[in-house]
Design a protein around this motif. Structure first.
Motif, PDB file in Angstrom:
ATOM      1  N   GLN A 117      77.798 -54.662  37.720  1.00  0.00           N
ATOM      2  CA  GLN A 117      77.274 -55.908  38.278  1.00  0.00           C
ATOM      3  C   GLN A 117      76.236 -55.625  39.365  1.00  0.00           C
ATOM      4  OE1 GLN A 117      79.695 -58.247  41.007  1.00  0.00           O
ATOM      5  NE2 GLN A 117      79.330 -60.070  39.767  1.00  0.00           N
ATOM      6  N   ALA A 118      76.455 -54.551  40.136  1.00  0.00           N
ATOM      7  CA  ALA A 118      75.529 -54.196  41.210  1.00  0.00           C
ATOM      8  C   ALA A 118      74.316 -53.421  40.701  1.00  0.00           C
ATOM      9  CB  ALA A 118      76.259 -53.374  42.270  1.00  0.00           C
ATOM     10  N   GLY A 119      74.272 -53.132  39.401  1.00  0.00           N
ATOM     11  CA  GLY A 119      73.150 -52.389  38.830  1.00  0.00           C
ATOM     12  C   GLY A 119      73.275 -50.887  38.966  1.00  0.00           C
ATOM     13  N   ASN A 120      74.438 -50.402  39.397  1.00  0.00           N
ATOM     14  CA  ASN A 120      74.652 -48.962  39.572  1.00  0.00           C
ATOM     15  C   ASN A 120      75.204 -48.366  38.268  1.00  0.00           C
ATOM     16  OD1 ASN A 120      73.913 -49.299  42.296  1.00  0.00           O
ATOM     17  ND2 ASN A 120      76.031 -49.766  42.855  1.00  0.00           N
ATOM     18  N   TYR A 121      74.356 -48.280  37.262  1.00  0.00           N
ATOM     19  CA  TYR A 121      74.817 -47.908  35.928  1.00  0.00           C
ATOM     20  C   TYR A 121      75.271 -46.446  35.847  1.00  0.00           C
ATOM     21  CZ  TYR A 121      72.310 -52.238  35.034  1.00  0.00           C
ATOM     22  OH  TYR A 121      71.864 -53.529  35.087  1.00  0.00           O
ATOM     23  N   ASP A 122      74.546 -45.554  36.523  1.00  0.00           N
ATOM     24  CA  ASP A 122      74.956 -44.146  36.514  1.00  0.00           C
ATOM     25  C   ASP A 122      76.308 -43.968  37.188  1.00  0.00           C
ATOM     26  OD1 ASP A 122      72.656 -43.426  35.214  1.00  0.00           O
ATOM     27  OD2 ASP A 122      71.592 -42.776  37.014  1.00  0.00           O
ATOM     28  N   CYS A 123      76.526 -44.737  38.263  1.00  0.00           N
ATOM     29  CA  CYS A 123      77.813 -44.667  38.957  1.00  0.00           C
ATOM     30  C   CYS A 123      78.931 -45.183  38.063  1.00  0.00           C
ATOM     31  CB  CYS A 123      77.742 -45.469  40.251  1.00  0.00           C
ATOM     32  SG  CYS A 123      79.239 -45.374  41.249  1.00  0.00           S
ATOM     33  N   ALA A 124      78.662 -46.255  37.320  1.00  0.00           N
ATOM     34  CA  ALA A 124      79.664 -46.799  36.391  1.00  0.00           C
ATOM     35  C   ALA A 124      80.051 -45.753  35.360  1.00  0.00           C
ATOM     36  CB  ALA A 124      79.120 -48.048  35.712  1.00  0.00           C
ATOM     37  N   ARG A 125      79.046 -45.056  34.823  1.00  0.00           N
ATOM     38  CA  ARG A 125      79.314 -44.009  33.824  1.00  0.00           C
ATOM     39  C   ARG A 125      80.129 -42.872  34.446  1.00  0.00           C
ATOM     40  NH1 ARG A 125      77.027 -41.868  29.043  1.00  0.00           N
ATOM     41  NH2 ARG A 125      75.697 -43.704  28.898  1.00  0.00           N
ATOM     42  N   GLU A 126      79.753 -42.464  35.647  1.00  0.00           N
ATOM     43  CA  GLU A 126      80.448 -41.369  36.314  1.00  0.00           C
ATOM     44  C   GLU A 126      81.909 -41.709  36.578  1.00  0.00           C
ATOM     45  OE1 GLU A 126      80.182 -39.064  40.604  1.00  0.00           O
ATOM     46  OE2 GLU A 126      78.347 -39.904  39.739  1.00  0.00           O
ATOM     47  N   ILE A 127      82.172 -42.955  36.976  1.00  0.00           N
ATOM     48  CA  ILE A 127      83.542 -43.392  37.232  1.00  0.00           C
ATOM     49  C   ILE A 127      84.390 -43.279  35.968  1.00  0.00           C
ATOM     50  CG2 ILE A 127      84.950 -45.453  37.672  1.00  0.00           C
ATOM     51  CD1 ILE A 127      82.817 -46.302  39.718  1.00  0.00           C
ATOM     52  N   MET A 128      83.821 -43.678  34.835  1.00  0.00           N
ATOM     53  CA  MET A 128      84.580 -43.659  33.591  1.00  0.00           C
ATOM     54  C   MET A 128      84.835 -42.234  33.116  1.00  0.00           C
ATOM     55  SD  MET A 128      82.822 -46.981  31.763  1.00  0.00           S
ATOM     56  CE  MET A 128      84.106 -47.284  30.560  1.00  0.00           C
ATOM     57  N   PHE A 129      83.815 -41.360  33.222  1.00  0.00           N
ATOM     58  CA  PHE A 129      84.031 -39.966  32.830  1.00  0.00           C
ATOM     59  C   PHE A 129      85.035 -39.288  33.752  1.00  0.00           C
ATOM     60  CE2 PHE A 129      79.992 -40.056  30.318  1.00  0.00           C
ATOM     61  CZ  PHE A 129      80.536 -39.580  29.146  1.00  0.00           C
ATOM     62  N   SER A 130      85.004 -39.650  35.042  1.00  0.00           N
ATOM     63  CA  SER A 130      85.957 -39.075  35.985  1.00  0.00           C
ATOM     64  C   SER A 130      87.387 -39.455  35.605  1.00  0.00           C
ATOM     65  CB  SER A 130      85.638 -39.563  37.396  1.00  0.00           C
ATOM     66  OG  SER A 130      86.582 -39.090  38.321  1.00  0.00           O
ATOM     67  N   CYS A 131      87.586 -40.703  35.180  1.00  0.00           N
ATOM     68  CA  CYS A 131      88.930 -41.131  34.773  1.00  0.00           C
ATOM     69  C   CYS A 131      89.375 -40.388  33.520  1.00  0.00           C
ATOM     70  CB  CYS A 131      88.947 -42.636  34.538  1.00  0.00           C
ATOM     71  SG  CYS A 131      90.573 -43.264  34.067  1.00  0.00           S
ATOM     72  N   LEU A 132      88.465 -40.194  32.562  1.00  0.00           N
ATOM     73  CA  LEU A 132      88.813 -39.428  31.365  1.00  0.00           C
ATOM     74  C   LEU A 132      89.268 -38.021  31.747  1.00  0.00           C
ATOM     75  CD1 LEU A 132      85.924 -40.512  28.968  1.00  0.00           C
ATOM     76  CD2 LEU A 132      88.356 -41.023  28.694  1.00  0.00           C
ATOM     77  N   SER A 133      88.587 -37.441  32.723  1.00  0.00           N
ATOM     78  CA  SER A 133      88.978 -36.111  33.199  1.00  0.00           C
ATOM     79  C   SER A 133      90.362 -36.155  33.849  1.00  0.00           C
ATOM     80  CB  SER A 133      87.934 -35.607  34.204  1.00  0.00           C
ATOM     81  OG  SER A 133      88.310 -34.368  34.743  1.00  0.00           O
ATOM     82  N   ASP A 134      90.628 -37.214  34.616  1.00  0.00           N
ATOM     83  CA  ASP A 134      91.939 -37.351  35.265  1.00  0.00           C
ATOM     84  C   ASP A 134      93.054 -37.493  34.229  1.00  0.00           C
ATOM     85  OD1 ASP A 134      90.746 -37.205  37.732  1.00  0.00           O
ATOM     86  OD2 ASP A 134      90.749 -39.378  38.077  1.00  0.00           O
ATOM     87  N   ILE A 135      92.804 -38.294  33.192  1.00  0.00           N
ATOM     88  CA  ILE A 135      93.818 -38.473  32.145  1.00  0.00           C
ATOM     89  C   ILE A 135      94.060 -37.157  31.419  1.00  0.00           C
ATOM     90  CG2 ILE A 135      94.334 -39.620  29.953  1.00  0.00           C
ATOM     91  CD1 ILE A 135      92.887 -42.087  30.998  1.00  0.00           C
ATOM     92  N   ASP A 136      92.975 -36.421  31.164  1.00  0.00           N
ATOM     93  CA  ASP A 136      93.107 -35.122  30.495  1.00  0.00           C
ATOM     94  C   ASP A 136      93.896 -34.152  31.364  1.00  0.00           C
ATOM     95  OD1 ASP A 136      92.323 -33.211  28.334  1.00  0.00           O
ATOM     96  OD2 ASP A 136      91.343 -32.220  30.018  1.00  0.00           O
ATOM     97  N   LEU A 137      93.634 -34.156  32.666  1.00  0.00           N
ATOM     98  CA  LEU A 137      94.359 -33.287  33.589  1.00  0.00           C
ATOM     99  C   LEU A 137      95.834 -33.672  33.636  1.00  0.00           C
ATOM    100  CD1 LEU A 137      93.926 -30.986  35.659  1.00  0.00           C
ATOM    101  CD2 LEU A 137      93.645 -32.761  37.405  1.00  0.00           C
ATOM    102  N   TYR A 138      96.109 -34.971  33.546  1.00  0.00           N
ATOM    103  CA  TYR A 138      97.486 -35.467  33.618  1.00  0.00           C
ATOM    104  C   TYR A 138      98.263 -35.165  32.341  1.00  0.00           C
ATOM    105  CZ  TYR A 138     101.245 -38.966  33.321  1.00  0.00           C
ATOM    106  OH  TYR A 138     102.446 -39.612  33.138  1.00  0.00           O
ATOM    107  N   ALA A 139      97.651 -35.476  31.187  1.00  0.00           N
ATOM    108  CA  ALA A 139      98.410 -35.439  29.931  1.00  0.00           C
ATOM    109  C   ALA A 139      97.883 -34.447  28.906  1.00  0.00           C
ATOM    110  CB  ALA A 139      98.436 -36.838  29.311  1.00  0.00           C
ATOM    111  N   GLY A 140      96.738 -33.822  29.177  1.00  0.00           N
ATOM    112  CA  GLY A 140      96.207 -32.879  28.196  1.00  0.00           C
ATOM    113  C   GLY A 140      95.924 -33.557  26.874  1.00  0.00           C
ATOM    114  N   ASP A 141      96.399 -32.949  25.782  1.00  0.00           N
ATOM    115  CA  ASP A 141      96.157 -33.528  24.455  1.00  0.00           C
ATOM    116  C   ASP A 141      97.346 -34.341  23.960  1.00  0.00           C
ATOM    117  OD1 ASP A 141      97.940 -31.509  24.056  1.00  0.00           O
ATOM    118  OD2 ASP A 141      96.827 -30.501  22.469  1.00  0.00           O
ATOM    119  N   ASP A 142      98.169 -34.840  24.879  1.00  0.00           N
ATOM    120  CA  ASP A 142      99.317 -35.669  24.503  1.00  0.00           C
ATOM    121  C   ASP A 142      98.825 -36.873  23.701  1.00  0.00           C
ATOM    122  OD1 ASP A 142     101.486 -37.498  24.468  1.00  0.00           O
ATOM    123  OD2 ASP A 142     102.356 -36.503  26.201  1.00  0.00           O
ATOM    124  N   ALA A 143      99.327 -37.017  22.485  1.00  0.00           N
ATOM    125  CA  ALA A 143      98.861 -38.095  21.595  1.00  0.00           C
ATOM    126  C   ALA A 143      99.170 -39.482  22.143  1.00  0.00           C
ATOM    127  CB  ALA A 143      99.494 -37.934  20.209  1.00  0.00           C
TER     128      ALA A 143
END
Length: 618
Positions: free
Chosen positions: A343-369
Motif C-alpha cells: 500500500q505504501a509503494g514499498n514493493y521491494d520491501c514487500a518481496r523481502e518480507i515474504m522471502f524472509s518468512c519462507l526462510s523462517d518456515i524452512d528453518l523451523y520445519a525444513g522439508d516437513d510436508a
C-alpha cells in the motif's frame, strides 16, 4: 464442549533462547434451548457519508432492519448513523415489539450525506451498549463503513486505544468494510483488538448477509470472553501467533481469544520462548482455559519439556498438526505486513518480507510436508504483492490473511470430518453433487461423509478465471486457495472448467494431497456423461485417504489393458476406459500389497461403468 492441547515438540535448546509452540483446541459448548439463550446488547453503527449513497445505504438499512427483527424482548439494541456529524437514530432500547417497530421506521429515514467521523460514530454506538450492559448479556458493536476516518479522531493508534478500553469493559467490536476505499488495516486491527470479526464486503448487495451473520453469531454465543492462561516457574515469554491480545500477570500469561458461539472450534497457537538451560533438566508448562461464565473451565494436564543439546533438538520430529498451524499463521502475519508495504509503494520491501518468512518456515520445519500449503500460499502471492495492486485485490488478500490468522469458523467436533472434499470452482458445476450419493452408497466408509466446499465458487475467496487455459502459476495459486479453505488431513479434489496447460485431464499434487481436475469438453457434449468422469477422478484420488503408499501417478501404466489405471491421452480413450472400468491383474496385486482390498473397489468400478453409459444424441 472439549479442550485439547498439543505442542510442536518437547525439547528445548540448552544454548541460547529456544522457541516452542503449543496449540489449544477449544470447542464452544452447544447452545441451550433457544428460549433460554443469553440476551444480547447490540449496536448497529452505519456510515452514511456521501459515498454510501445508492445501493450501499439502501442495503445497510435493509440489513439493520433484518437484524432488529431477529431480536427478542429480553435483548437491547441501538442504531447510530454517522457522517461528519453523529446521530443516535435509535437510543439503546429494549427489544419489545413496539420498540422494534418504532426503530424500523427511524432506520428507514437514514440517508447518505457528509464526510466520515468513523471513530465518533463507533464510540457513540459503544456508549449506547455500555450504559445498559447487564452482567448476563453479551455486548457487541457492529461497525459498517465504506470510507476512511477523515473527521474527528483519525489516528489509528488513538482509535485502537479506545477499542482496547471498551473491550476491557466487555463491549466487543466487529467491523465491516464495503468497496475499495476503506482502510482495511485499521478495520482489521479494530476487530482484532475488539475481540470481534473483520469482513471485507466486495459488493454492496452482500451487506445484509454479513450483518445477519454477525447478529446470528452474537445470538449464539455460549462462552464469553475466553482466556487462555499459560504458567511456568521458569522465565518464560509468551506470545499469540494469532495476534490475540496477550498480557503478563506475575508468572502467568493471559491470551484473550474473544467470545465463542455454539459449536465453534478455535485453535489458537501460542509461542513460548525459553531461556538457556542445562541438558537433561525439565520444566513444566501449565495451561488452563477460562471464560466469564465458567462454560469452559478446567486446568489441562501439565506439559513437560526438557532441555537438550543442539543435535537432539534439531533431530526432533515436529508434530505435523501444530507445525502446519504455525506455518499458516506465520504466512498470514507476513501477508498482512507485505500488504501494508505494498500500500505504501514499498514493493521491494514487500518481496523481502515474504522471502524472509519462507526462510523462517524452512528453518523451523525444513522439508516437513505439513507446511507445504503455507509455503505454496506465500510463494504464489510474491509476484502479485511485489507490484502495484488494485485496492480491491489488496483488500481481498488482507481478508484472506485475517481469516487465516483467526480461524473463527464453526467446525463442530460432533460432526464426522470428511476424508475427501470436492471443491468446484464454478457455480455451474452442480452436476458434481449428483455423483456424491452414488459414491457414498458404493463405499460408505470412504465417501459416506464426502463434502462439497463451494468456497472457490462464491464469496470472498471466489476463484475466477477468464483465460481458457490454466498455466503452472495459476494452478499454484489455485492450490494455495484450496489449501487455505480445507483441513491439512483431507484429500482435496478441485474441479475447473478450463484446460490444464499440458492438456492432461487432471494433475495430482502429492505433498498438498490435492488433485486439480479439468472438466473442459465434458459438459454439453454427447458421449459419456461428465458424472462418470467425476466419479472416476474421485476414486483415482480418493484412494489416497486409504493408504499412505498409494500413488495415483506411479500406478498408472502406458499400455491399454481396459484397466482403471490405463494412461489415456485423448477423451475417446478415457471414455473407453470409463465404460470398461476394470482392474488389471498387476494393479490388483499392487493394491492388495499396499492394503487396499480389490473387493472394496469393485462396487466403485461398477458405479463408474453405470455412470458411463453413453448419452444418446437427439
Amino acid at each position: 464442549m472439549s479442550i485439547q492441547i498439543r505442542t510442536d515438540g518437547k525439547l528445548i535448546k540448552a544454548t541460547g533462547t529456544s522457541l516452542r509452540y503449543l496449540q489449544v483446541s477449544i470447542e464452544a459448548p452447544p447452545a441451550t434451548h433457544q428460549s433460554s439463550r443469553r440476551p444480547i446488547n447490540i449496536a448497529f453503527v452505519i456510515d452514511r457519508s456521501g459515498s454510501m449513497q445508492g445501493e450501499k445505504i439502501a442495503r445497510a438499512r435493509e440489513a439493520v432492519i433484518h437484524g432488529i427483527r431477529s431480536l427478542r424482548d429480553e435483548d437491547r439494541f441501538a442504531v447510530v448513523a454517522f457522517d461528519d456529524s453523529i446521530e443516535v437514530v435509535v437510543p439503546s432500547t429494549v427489544s419489545t415489539a413496539e420498540g422494534r417497530q418504532q426503530a424500523i421506521a427511524a432506520v428507514q429515514r437514514v440517508d447518505s450525506r457528509g464526510r466520515t467521523d468513523l471513530c465518533g460514530g463507533w464510540l457513540h454506538g459503544c456508549s449506547e451498549i455500555g450504559q445498559h450492559l447487564k452482567d448476563e448479556a453479551f455486548g457487541r458493536c457492529i461497525l459498517l463503513t465504506d470510507g476512511l476516518a477523515n473527521v474527528g479522531i483519525t489516528q489509528p493508534e488513538q482509535i485502537l486505544v479506545h477499542v482496547r478500553e471498551l473491550r476491557a469493559r466487555l463491549v466487543s467490536t466487529s467491523t465491516l468494510g464495503v468497496g475499495s476505499d476503506f482502510n482495511e488495516f485499521l478495520l482489521g486491527k479494530m476487530a482484532e483488538a475488539g475481540g470481534g470479526n473483520f469482513h471485507f464486503i466486495e459488493n454492496a448487495g452482500h451487506i445484509p448477509e454479513f450483518i445477519a451473520a454477525e447478529v446470528g453469531e452474537a445470538l449464539a454465543v455460549t462462552a464469553r470472553d475466553v482466556e487462555i492462561i499459560v504458567e511456568s516457574s521458569d522465565a518464560l515469554s509468551v506470545g499469540s501467533l494469532n495476534d490475540f491480545p496477550c498480557k503478563r500477570e506475575g508468572n502467568a500469561w493471559h491470551i484473550s481469544a474473544g467470545s465463542l458461539f455454539a459449536g465453534q472450534l478455535l485453535e489458537p497457537v501460542i509461542g513460548m520462548s525459553f531461556p538457556a538451560g542445562v541438558v537433561g533438566a525439565e520444566t513444566e508448562v501449565r495451561v488452563r482455559v477460562a471464560d466469564r461464565d465458567g462454560a469452559l473451565g478446567g486446568e489441562l494436564p501439565g506439559i513437560a519439556l526438557r532441555w537438550a543439546d543442539e543435535n537432539a533438538h534439531r533431530a526432533e520430529k515436529l508434530d505435523p498438526v501444530v507445525a502446519a498451524s504455525v506455518a499458516t499463521l506465520l504466512a498470514a502475519r507476513t501477508l498482512r505486513e507485505a500488504l501494508l508495504q505494498n500500500q505504501a509503494g514499498n514493493y521491494d520491501c514487500a518481496r523481502e518480507i515474504m522471502f524472509s518468512c519462507l526462510s523462517d518456515i524452512d528453518l523451523y520445519a525444513g522439508d516437513d510436508a505439513s507446511v507445504h500449503g503455507s509455503v505454496l500460499e506465500l510463494r504464489s502471492r510474491i509476484d502479485e504483492i511485489s507490484q502495484s495492486m488494485s485496492p480491491m485485490a489488496r483488500k481481498a488478500q488482507h481478508m484472506r490473511s485475517f481469516s487465516m490468522s483467526k480461524d473463527r469458523s464453526i467446525r463442530s467436533a460432533r460432526r464426522k470430518s470428511s476424508r475427501v472434499v470436492f471443491l468446484p470452482t464454478a457455480s455451474d458445476q452442480k452436476f458434481i453433487e449428483d455423483v456424491i450419493p452414488r459414491l457414498a452408497e458404493a463405499d460408505p466408509e470412504l465417501f459416506g461423509d464426502l463434502a462439497v466446499d463451494t468456497t472457490l465458487a462464491a464469496g470472498p475467496f471466489a476463484w475466477q478465471r477468464t483465460a481458457p487455459v490454466i498455466g503452472e502459476h495459476e494452478e499454484n495459486r489455485l492450490l494455495s486457495d484450496v489449501l487455505s479453505c480445507t483441513r491439512h488431513d483431507q484429500v482435496r479434489i478441485a474441479f475447473v472448467n478450463e484446460r490444464l496447460a499440458d492438456n492432461w485431464f487432471s494433475h495430482w499434487h502429492p505433498r498438498a494431497r490435492s488433485g486439480v481436475v479439468s472438466l473442459a469438453d465434458w459438459s454439453g457434449h454427447f458421449g459419456v456423461p461428465a458424472q462418470a468422469f467425476v466419479a472416476y477422478e474421485a476414486v483415482l484420488y480418493g484412494l489416497s485417504a486409504l493408504s499412505p503408499d498409494y500413488d495415483s501417478v506411479a500406478i498408472a501404466h502406458a499400455e491399454t489393458r481396459g484397466c482403471l489405471f490405463d494412461f489415456c491421452g485423448t477423451r475417446a480413450d478415457i471414455e473407453v476406459k470409463l465404460q470398461a472400468s476394470d482392474l488389471c491383474p498387476e494393479c490388483r496385486r499392487h493394491l492388495e500389497r499396499i492394503g487396499i482390498p480389490v473387493a472394496r473397489l469393485l462396487p466403485l468400478t461398477r458405479l463408474i461403468r453405470e455412470l458411463a453409459i453413453p448419452v444418446p444424441a437427439h
